[in-house]
Scaffold this active site. Structure first.
Site, mmCIF file in Angstrom:
data_model
loop_
_atom_site.group_PDB
_atom_site.id
_atom_site.type_symbol
_atom_site.label_atom_id
_atom_site.label_comp_id
_atom_site.label_asym_id
_atom_site.label_seq_id
_atom_site.Cartn_x
_atom_site.Cartn_y
_atom_site.Cartn_z
ATOM 1 N N VAL A 102 38.630 109.321 8.788
ATOM 2 C CA VAL A 102 39.717 110.276 8.391
ATOM 3 C C VAL A 102 38.947 111.200 7.103
ATOM 4 O O VAL A 102 39.549 112.209 7.305
ATOM 5 C CB VAL A 102 41.105 109.824 8.064
ATOM 6 C CG1 VAL A 102 41.056 108.948 6.578
ATOM 7 C CG2 VAL A 102 42.120 110.798 7.914
ATOM 8 N N ALA A 257 37.468 101.222 3.941
ATOM 9 C CA ALA A 257 38.143 101.932 5.166
ATOM 10 C C ALA A 257 37.833 103.026 5.635
ATOM 11 O O ALA A 257 37.168 103.884 4.900
ATOM 12 C CB ALA A 257 39.600 101.853 4.485
ATOM 13 N N ASP A 258 38.021 103.271 6.844
ATOM 14 C CA ASP A 258 37.779 104.562 7.698
ATOM 15 C C ASP A 258 39.135 105.366 7.699
ATOM 16 O O ASP A 258 39.186 106.561 7.712
ATOM 17 C CB ASP A 258 37.129 104.687 8.925
ATOM 18 C CG ASP A 258 35.541 103.961 8.823
ATOM 19 O OD1 ASP A 258 34.854 104.907 8.951
ATOM 20 O OD2 ASP A 258 35.460 102.669 8.333
ATOM 21 N N ARG A 259 40.289 104.615 7.757
ATOM 22 C CA ARG A 259 41.441 105.148 7.852
ATOM 23 C C ARG A 259 42.689 104.154 7.314
ATOM 24 O O ARG A 259 42.737 103.215 7.872
ATOM 25 C CB ARG A 259 41.789 105.820 9.090
ATOM 26 C CG ARG A 259 43.033 106.895 9.075
ATOM 27 C CD ARG A 259 43.389 107.130 10.821
ATOM 28 N NE ARG A 259 42.275 108.238 11.338
ATOM 29 C CZ ARG A 259 42.377 109.172 11.717
ATOM 30 N NH1 ARG A 259 43.456 110.092 11.468
ATOM 31 N NH2 ARG A 259 41.253 109.931 12.058
ATOM 32 N N ALA A 267 41.958 100.698 9.291
ATOM 33 C CA ALA A 267 41.034 100.863 10.175
ATOM 34 C C ALA A 267 39.822 100.750 9.607
ATOM 35 O O ALA A 267 39.543 101.404 8.636
ATOM 36 C CB ALA A 267 41.027 101.919 11.102
#
Length: 386
Positions: A102, A257-259, A267
């Site tokens: 994100v 975290a990526d999102r 995620a």
């Protein structure tokens, strides 16, 4: 961190370290076009949600800087509307490189908002371009400071938790997944930054990290960073996490975290969910460390997070230095890509990310502080840290 960086800039030139060749070869690649940035992100020459956001923002800024210096001036600088159409097209394109992270979308939206505000303010095309250049550079520059803030917040919170259990003088063993240090950000890192902060303040016993297959971000990149920093550490295969928790005194798991969704579902690199389930079984605090830009309040829970699936071949091959190690005529270690599976497998399941439910997460840390769940609740209220 001296000697380790994902991106370097000098006199308008952008270069990234090709992370596909690390740790055996350090090769910098110049990024001079939007297309090159897109390819570098998609092919994972650069990875880590904050780092790819910085590269996208810097590439847009560099593209516009060259346009302002060009003679004759490019057609897209003819008017504010032609500039807006041109830039929005590039922002939309680069945002497609990796859909789960994100931060990339947050960076492109931030530039898009500046673009819209400047157009509405009645500025001419060149002034709007200058606004975008400043914003692009700021997106990159602010990353290191916030990484140090969140690392300190997370480390102090973790020490307080163990002090409350009577272990105020103990140094901690912390496990992490994937790579979340200087190579994944503009500097210092997120979850690996927390580990680094503990080490710098004399409160880390040992760092543990998973290999994080199939790209081996742990064994290639986290190992490289920890070795460079002289942080005591131990690598383990992804399938050994349960054994580690059974046999060692692990005080926490810290991941990036990526999102992160509105309720705290997270995620991150595939394998994070496995670690969270095992941490819950062993009552080990599981901490997510990420910037505010990673929190996506538009998504209620993890079921709506788009999960990127990588090509099957990437799970079937591995790249590294030949062993026994030998060097070429230039003194570089010889590397090779080898296939470790039979050819022509009928099915390969290769998601790049998995989703850890909020109920398995103990705390979520951003540069604004630490969020924990209220007693009896299984989800987070993140309003205090976004």
């Amino acid at each position: 961190m001296p000697g380790l960086t994902s991106i370097r800039t000098s006199e308008g030139k952008i270069e990234i370290v090709n992370q596909l060749l690390l740790p055996h070869t350090t090769e910098f690649i110049e990024i001079s076009t939007i297309e090159q940035a897109h390819d570098a992100i998609k092919s994972m020459k650069i990875r880590g949600a904050p780092a790819i956001a910085s590269l996208a923002a810097l590439t847009i800024a560099s593209h516009l800087s060259r346009a302002l210096q060009a003679d004759p001036s490019p057609d897209f600088l003819t008017s504010p509307l032609t500039l807006q159409e041109h830039v929005e097209g590039h922002l939309s394109y680069i945002n497609t490189a990796r859909p789960t992270a994100v931060n990339l979308g947050a960076a492109t939206r931030r530039l898009s908002n500046i673009l819209e505000q400047s157009v509405r303010a009645g500025k001419d095309a060149r002034a709007i371009a200058e606004d975008l250049i400043r914003e692009g550079k700021e997106i990159d520059e602010e990353d290191v400071g916030r990484n140090k803030q969140m690392s300190r917040h997370g480390a102090e919170w973790l020490l307080e938790q163990w002090a409350a259990k009577g272990l105020s003088g103990s140094n901690l063993n912390v496990m992490t997944v994937c790579n979340t240090g200087s190579l994944a950000t503009s500097g210092y890192g997120t979850a690996l930054g927390l580990i680094t902060h503990l080490h710098e303040t004399g409160r880390l016993q040992r760092a543990f990290y998973t290999q994080s297959t199939p790209y081996h971000q742990g064994s290639r990149l986290t190992a490289f960073e920890l070795q460079t920093l002289n942080i005591p550490s131990t690598m383990l295969c992804d399938s050994m996490v349960g054994s580690l928790f059974q046999s060692h005194g692990i005080h926490a798991v810290a991941v990036g975290a990526d999102r992160i969704t509105r309720d705290g579902d997270t995620a991150n690199k595939v394998g994070t969910y496995n670690a969270a389930v095992l941490a819950a079984r062993h009552k080990i605090p599981f901490i997510v460390v990420a910037p505010v830009s990673t929190v996506d309040l538009d998504i209620a829970d993890g079921s709506s997070i788009p999960i990127e699936h990588r090509p099957a071949l990437e799970a079937c091959v591995v790249r590294g230095a030949l062993y026994p190690v030998r060097t070429d005529a230039e003194g570089l270690k010889e590397q090779a890509t080898v296939m470790i599976t039979p050819e022509g497998l009928d099915g390969v399941y290769n998601p790049s990310f998995d989703v850890t439910p909020a109920e398995l997460i103990t705390a979520i840390v951003t540069e604004k502080g630490v969020a924990v769940k209220r007693d009896g609740e299984s989800t987070f209220d993140l309003t205090s840290i976004v």
